[in-house]
Design an enzyme around this catalytic site. Structure first.
Site, short mmCIF file in Angstrom:
data_model
loop_
_atom_site.label_atom_id
_atom_site.label_comp_id
_atom_site.label_asym_id
_atom_site.label_seq_id
_atom_site.Cartn_x
_atom_site.Cartn_y
_atom_site.Cartn_z
N ASP A 234 44.25 43.16 -10.49
CA ASP A 234 43.41 42.33 -11.31
C ASP A 234 42.00 42.17 -10.64
O ASP A 234 41.38 41.19 -10.98
CB ASP A 234 44.01 40.87 -11.34
CG ASP A 234 43.61 39.99 -12.59
OD1 ASP A 234 42.78 40.55 -13.57
OD2 ASP A 234 43.63 38.76 -12.37
N CYS B 194 55.41 30.41 -21.89
CA CYS B 194 54.96 29.10 -21.02
C CYS B 194 54.19 29.32 -19.60
O CYS B 194 53.71 28.35 -19.19
CB CYS B 194 55.99 28.12 -20.80
SG CYS B 194 57.10 27.98 -22.45
N CYS C 98 50.32 29.02 -18.63
CA CYS C 98 49.88 27.63 -18.47
C CYS C 98 50.49 26.92 -17.32
O CYS C 98 49.79 26.23 -16.49
CB CYS C 98 49.56 26.95 -19.71
SG CYS C 98 48.61 27.71 -20.60
CA CA Z 1 42.69 38.82 -15.20
#
Ligand code: CA
Length: 731
Positions: A332, A658, A661
């Site tokens: 990421d 879910c 978040c």
């Molecule tokens: Ca990302």
């Protein structure tokens, strides 16, 4: 509100007449996203060419995106007098992240989901408010952060959470035009970034790179909203052909058996910049989907144009150059961060540069005309690469972060060495002020077969921050993984810490840094290190989670002033002049369920706060409100769930819909702490929208009654598990 005060503002006559009319007739003009439009706008110079020193016409002040103001009225000698000028209350369900813009005697800024506020910059009174009608079918995650508006002539541009791009009349907030920027409503696209004005176009990307989307940016005619061009970040299935030639080129860096069906990510969700002399639009691109390359592009490859800086001809939409910061990214480590354009003297040569501190931990200085690498040096502790090859521009991977066969402790963490928070460049001092994040995180391959889930969080890695290891058995860390001590080996402490770092891009090293980690050392606070702003008087401004706006000496990091705002800050501040007064304004309000944030009890209320010399203390917000979620760990008020079949089925639903978040981002309450009333109302909340006002959308279309029951079973099971674990760890 006095009309005569408005009249004295230094604004052009035409605009002034409109503002006076509004200010006298309306205290608040709430405009819903209607089709109403008005013709006859009078063209003035575009905001990108605005030269006035007292204004702040783009997110980063001017086209260079330096978050630098030429104003000197507030300086080290008088900053101790900085105090309250005005505040304007804004409802929030997640962080306020925009930097307000000020031109022609009006301030424009955005709130959650793409609401827009036009304020009188001297008094903070509302000229108008725009609240978009957001398509409820959008994956309405987390309340919908929005990173700001753009201005051009008499139009204000904002992208709403559902990807609708609006051009609003600056004088009234009325919709001049709107266009849906999302190409596939079946996927979890959303829009959280600020639109950007480049040449004759307004450009916008999108978000959703953790779900099931394919990133792209689109350019629209500023005046009409007509689409000018679209640039995809990653290719679609080559069997279906290519939308533009760059996609054919990029496809060669992907396995032909890549997961084209998933979209592959790459979303440009934040950073853009435009050099008007070169006519180049710079766009930072996002991470791959899923994160683990062996699931995304099994044979490997660089996977262009993930985690890259793209230089695009703003008129034609064609790629001029690209620079990929993290080839074949697996962590990421996106490069969607903001970019600063500057002129630097390096090695005796005058260089037009682009600077970025992407998530991968290296600070890049590129020649912005050609994309050539000038330097790339670690600005935080990095273990995935030993450096960047100066000739090829490619990072030299160490293998220490390759989690293909075994879990690895990776530095920096998946939140990056720096995330979206704006960094600021002071050209007088030659320093870039970067809100940096020092941390390590354990990455591993997913255990067993991985299945993609439509419209869900699909990162495809097993990921554990340090906090999870302290109660390993409570956090489902696989039994066959080694201990954190073994994984750590000789690496430094992976605990999350934040710093404001002054980086010298010519000497390629840190000039000074101050630690900004709050006393709680909360992982949630770590992820919300605030943006920076600097001035020609040599000051650096940055907010914090404890609710202060702090002012540092840009030369050495000495703390000169700390103003208690009473509300947590993640956005970058800005500064402007009205008459002879210099103001500093910042959006405050985070709405996070975590005690590290001073405003956790003010859930639902944020503010734009303006300061000036001679102002007094900032008046506190009403603290009477209860937090939306219970922050304490007490015995669950319902009996433990006995059906493991229900628990497992509920877990699958929870992880699909879910977790993003309620767990991964910490934006929404920890459901294992639900109180008796929450349990009682569980179905009404999940399916009936009973907590909609606090940012929890109705999932009526997603879950039927039985699904809600299964989810509830899983949450009850987890609540008991956490309770037992924490009681044990207390003993
Ligand atoms: Ca990302």
């Amino acid at each position: 509100m006095g009309c005569t005060r408005i009249l004295s503002l230094p604004i052009p006559r035409k605009m002034r007449a409109t503002l006076v009319g509004l200010a006298c007739l309306l205290s608040l003009n709430i405009v819903h996203g209607s089709e109403t439009s008005r013709s006859g706008a009078h063209a003035r110079s575009g905001s990108n060419s605005e030269q006035s020193t007292g204004t702040w016409p783009t997110a980063g002040q001017d086209w260079r995106q330096r978050y630098y103001s030429p104003l000197k009225g507030i300086h080290a000698g008088n900053v101790r007098q900085l105090g309250f000028a005005w505040a304007y209350d804004i409802p929030v369900s997640t962080s306020l992240a925009a930097t307000p813009l000020v031109v022609n005697g009006a301030m424009f800024t955005s709130g959650n989901r793409g609401s827009v506020f036009a304020l009188d910059p001297r008094h903070g009174t509302a000229l108008w408010v725009f609240e978009p009608v957001v398509n409820p079918e959008t994956q309405n995650c987390c309340g919908g952060v929005n990173r700001g508006v753009a201005l051009w002539n008499e139009l204000v541009y904002v992208a709403a959470l559902d990807g609708m791009l609006y051009a609003l009349e600056a004088s009234s907030g009325r919709v001049r035009w709107k266009v849906d920027t999302i190409i596939d409503k079946e996927r979890s696209y959303s829009s959280t970034g600020a639109p950007y004005v480049a040449g004759g176009a307004v450009v916008i990307g999108n978000s959703g790179g953790e779900y099931d989307t394919r990133g792209y940016i689109t350019a629209y005619n500023l005046a009409t909203g007509k689409q000018l061009w679209r640039f995809f970040v990653v290719p679609g299935d080559p069997k279906r052909g290519f939308e533009h030639p760059e996609m054919e080129f990029a496809s060669k860096s992907w396995d032909p058996n890549s997961r084209w069906d998933l979209g592959l990510g790459g979303n440009a969700w934040d950073g853009m910049a435009y050099d008007p002399a070169l006519n180049l639009l710079y766009v930072g691109t996002g991470n791959g989907l899923p994160w683990d390359r062996k699931l995304r592009s099994p044979a490997g490859g660089d996977n262009l144009f993930l985690a890259s800086i793209l230089a695009i001809d703003a008129r034609s939409g064609r790629l001029v150059w690209y620079y990929q910061t993290t080839p074949g990214d697996r962590w990421d480590f996106n490069a969607a961060q903001k970019m600063i354009l500057a002129d630097l003297d390096i090695g005796g040569a005058h260089r037009k540069v682009l600077m970025q501190a992407p998530k991968n931990g290296f600070f890049y200085v590129l020649d912005r005309e050609t994309g050539a690498l000038i330097s790339a040096d670690p600005y935080v502790y990095v273990n995935w690469a030993s450096g960047v090859d100066r000739k090829t521009g490619v990072p030299v991977e160490t293998g220490k972060a390759d989690y293909t066969d075994a879990p690895k402790l990776v530095f920096p963490s998946s939140y990056g060495g720096h995330n979206w928070s704006p960094m600021a460049f002071n050209p007088d001092l030659g320093l870039v002020y970067v809100p940096v994040l020092e941390a390590g995180e354990v990455f591993g391959s997913v255990q067993g077969p991985w299945t993609y889930r439509s419209r869900a969080w699909n990162i495809g890695v097993a990921l554990y921050p340090l906090a999870a290891w302290k109660e390993r058995e409570c956090n489902d860390i696989p039994d066959n993984w080694p201990s954190i001590e073994v994984l750590r080996g000789a690496e430094p402490d992976p605990s999350p810490r934040t710093f404001l770092k002054a980086w010298d891009p010519v000497r390629k090293k840190s000039a000074w840094q101050v630690e900004t980690t709050g006393p709680s050392r909360s992982a949630v606070a770590f992820r919300r290190s605030a943006g920076a702003m600097t001035t020609a008087s040599g000051l650096v401004f940055q907010g914090d989670s404890a609710g202060h706006l702090r002012v540092f000496d840009g030369k050495n990091g000495e703390l000169l002033r700390s103003v208690d705002l009473g509300s947590s800050v993640v956005a970058a501040p800005m500064t402007y002049m009205v008459g002879s007064d210099q103001y500093v304004a910042v959006m405050a309000g985070v709405a996070v369920q975590d005690r590290a944030f001073v405003d956790y009890q003010q859930h639902g209320q944020g503010r734009v706060i303006a300061l000036k010399l001679g102002g007094g203390a900032v008046p506190p917000l009403d603290r009477a409100q209860e937090p939306a979620g219970n922050l304490n760990r007490s015995k669950p008020p319902v009996p433990d769930e006995t059906s493991m079949q229900k628990v497992h089925a509920g877990k699958a639903l929870f992880e699909r819909f879910c977790v993003a978040c309620h767990v991964s981002t910490g934006r929404a309450p920890d459901l294992t702490r639900m109180d008796a009333a929450d349990h009682e109302e569980f179905h009404k909340i999940v399916r009936g929208g009973a907590r909609q006002s606090k940012g929890m959308p109705s999932f009526k279309e997603v879950f039927n009654d039985e699904d809600a029951t299964l989810l509830h079973a899983y949450i009850i099971n987890q609540a008991w598990k956490k309770f037992r674990c924490e009681v044990k760890s207390d003993e």
